[in-house]
Design an enzyme around this catalytic site. Structure first.
Site, mmCIF file in Angstrom:
data_model
loop_
_atom_site.group_PDB
_atom_site.id
_atom_site.type_symbol
_atom_site.label_atom_id
_atom_site.label_comp_id
_atom_site.label_asym_id
_atom_site.label_seq_id
_atom_site.Cartn_x
_atom_site.Cartn_y
_atom_site.Cartn_z
ATOM 1 N N THR A 41 21.161 27.211 45.400
ATOM 2 C CA THR A 41 21.165 26.462 44.140
ATOM 3 C C THR A 41 21.623 25.030 44.337
ATOM 4 O O THR A 41 21.149 24.112 43.657
ATOM 5 C CB THR A 41 22.066 27.203 43.122
ATOM 6 O OG1 THR A 41 21.479 28.484 42.890
ATOM 7 C CG2 THR A 41 22.190 26.457 41.818
ATOM 8 N N SER A 87 19.705 32.245 49.104
ATOM 9 C CA SER A 87 20.504 32.930 50.131
ATOM 10 C C SER A 87 20.160 34.404 50.274
ATOM 11 O O SER A 87 20.511 35.024 51.284
ATOM 12 C CB SER A 87 21.994 32.730 49.890
ATOM 13 O OG SER A 87 22.410 33.390 48.727
ATOM 14 N N THR A 120 24.902 30.834 46.818
ATOM 15 C CA THR A 120 26.153 31.578 46.628
ATOM 16 C C THR A 120 25.973 33.094 46.706
ATOM 17 O O THR A 120 26.936 33.819 46.935
ATOM 18 C CB THR A 120 26.781 31.241 45.263
ATOM 19 O OG1 THR A 120 25.830 31.541 44.242
ATOM 20 C CG2 THR A 120 27.188 29.782 45.187
ATOM 21 N N ASP A 121 24.720 33.555 46.517
ATOM 22 C CA ASP A 121 24.524 35.015 46.411
ATOM 23 C C ASP A 121 24.996 35.765 47.655
ATOM 24 O O ASP A 121 25.586 36.841 47.547
ATOM 25 C CB ASP A 121 23.050 35.337 46.147
ATOM 26 C CG ASP A 121 22.599 34.886 44.752
ATOM 27 O OD1 ASP A 121 23.469 34.607 43.905
ATOM 28 O OD2 ASP A 121 21.381 34.807 44.529
HETATM 29 N N1 ASN Z 1 24.068 29.990 42.981
HETATM 30 C C1 ASN Z 1 23.207 30.224 43.947
HETATM 31 O O1 ASN Z 1 23.224 29.560 44.945
HETATM 32 C C2 ASN Z 1 22.262 31.376 43.752
HETATM 33 C C3 ASN Z 1 21.005 31.295 44.572
HETATM 34 N N2 ASN Z 1 20.027 32.221 44.095
HETATM 35 C C4 ASN Z 1 21.239 31.575 46.048
HETATM 36 O O2 ASN Z 1 20.530 31.042 46.832
HETATM 37 O O3 ASN Z 1 22.105 32.304 46.427
#
Ligand code: ASN
Length: 356
Positions: A41, A87, A120-121
């Site tokens: 993100t 991620s 973050t995932d």
């Molecule tokens: N907040 C994020 O980064 C979520 C995103 N879907 C990721 O790549 O993990």
């Protein structure tokens, strides 16, 4: 004047080496930090400034740095684009690229620390993998964002500034791999994503945070300390990782999942048990049968957000201790990759159990 950091010759020949330079001004009086961008993100754009779900990843490392010129007041930045994915798509190829390149980077005398930008995932998995694969006193900081770069109140730019601040901070040395987001600084060991949407998503309820930022200055609660069970692996010659699955336990869980996982190639299995590593009698029988037939390590973790899975005498499974399933998987994966025998794997997990 703008400069292009040149690749290290020794690394150009490495099969996993991928590099994309960025152009940033250089100030000889500032410390050097290298950013490894993977996507997420923090590197995403929506169609409007109010879109906070359903956006697309795609910003490069140059754009991430350009959005925060303040970074260049505290450091010289070199940037590598390792991948540009959400991620959930981070895989062992990306992890090994990161480990190899970060180790090479931190070995250079003139590099103060490194930052990894990441979705973050699964950020906690990459952070824990790097904790195990990188052995350096210099800071390794993994950072992400919960809002895309285009959003009102995007959190990525300040998070990135804080990550670079940490990477050049004397106080951040000897703390292993850290996760920073939303002013908080956490250890790769126990930090976990707690909320799919909220900015304040990374928590470490039982073990606590390491520190926090006030006015972009990192403050730590404790002197550097080593988590119980801390260990490192030398992945210099590693080009692939062992196959380890996680099975999620629930009422009426299908006992056939264990054999199915093995049939699909699993060399080890972690199950996210109910309570402190529990599993139904039927599934337990199936798992024990698989263990007796194949000898593959089966690790009992928990589906609860936090807690400890104690070891039980005569059990076919290895207790995960404090590790959540995704961190237990990373540890088991690396132990298997390095050729650890069953008893050594048991000892590795036992090192993390609390000592009386
Ligand atoms: N907040 C994020 O980064 C979520 C995103 N879907 C990721 O790549 O993990």
């Amino acid at each position: 004047s703008p400069i292009t950091h040149q690749p290290q010759p020794a690394f150009e020949s490495h099969p996993l080496f991928v590099r994309q330079d960025i152009q940033t001004p250089i100030n000889a009086s500032l410390p050097n930090v290298t950013i490894f961008a993977t996507g997420g993100t923090i590197a995403s754009q929506g169609s409007s400034n109010t879109q906070t779900v359903g956006y697309q990843v795609g910003l490069g490392v140059q754009q991430l740095v350009d959005a925060v010129p303040e970074i260049l007041n505290i450091s010289n930045i070199a940037g590598y684009q390792i991948s540009n994915v959400d991620s959930g798509s981070v895989n062992q190829t990306i992890l090994l690229k990161l480990a190899h390149q970060i180790n090479a980077e931190l070995a250079k005398d003139d590099i103060s620390g490194v930052v990894v930008t990441h979705g973050t995932d699964t950020l906690e998995e990459t952070a824990f993998f790097l904790e195990l694969a990188v052995n350096s006193s210099k800071p390794v900081v993994v950072v992400g964002a919960m809002r895309p770069a285009t959003a009102l109140s995007a959190d990525g730019p300040l998070n990135l500034l804080q990550a670079v601040t940490l990477a050049v901070s004397e106080n951040a040395k000897d703390r292993g791999t850290m996760i920073t987001l939303n002013d908080r600084i956490g250890s790769a060991y126990y930090t976990t994503k707690s909320n799919s949407n909220a900015l304040d998503t990374f928590v470490s309820v039982e073990a606590g945070q390491l520190g926090f930022f006030i006015n972009q200055v990192p403050y730590f609660y404790f002197a550097p300390s080593v988590p119980i069970g801390a260990t490192h692996f030398d992945l210099t010659n590693t080009t692939s990782l062992a196959h380890v699955d996680i099975l999620y336990v629930h009422q009426d869980v299908d006992p056939a999942l264990f054999n199915a996982s093995y049939a699909a190639g699993a060399e080890g299995i972690v199950f996210a048990g109910v309570g402190a590593g529990g599993i139904s009698a039927k599934a337990s029988e199936a798992a024990e049968g698989l263990f007796n037939a194949t000898g593959i390590p089966i690790v009992a973790s928990r589906r609860s957000a936090d807690g400890f899975v104690p070891s039980e005498d005569e059990s076919f499974s290895i207790a995960a201790g404090f590790y959540n399933p995704q961190k237990a998987r990373v540890l088991l994966q690396l132990a298997l990759t390095m050729g650890y025998e069953y008893d050594e794997i048991k000892d590795l997990f036992a090192q993390n159990y609390p000592k009386p």
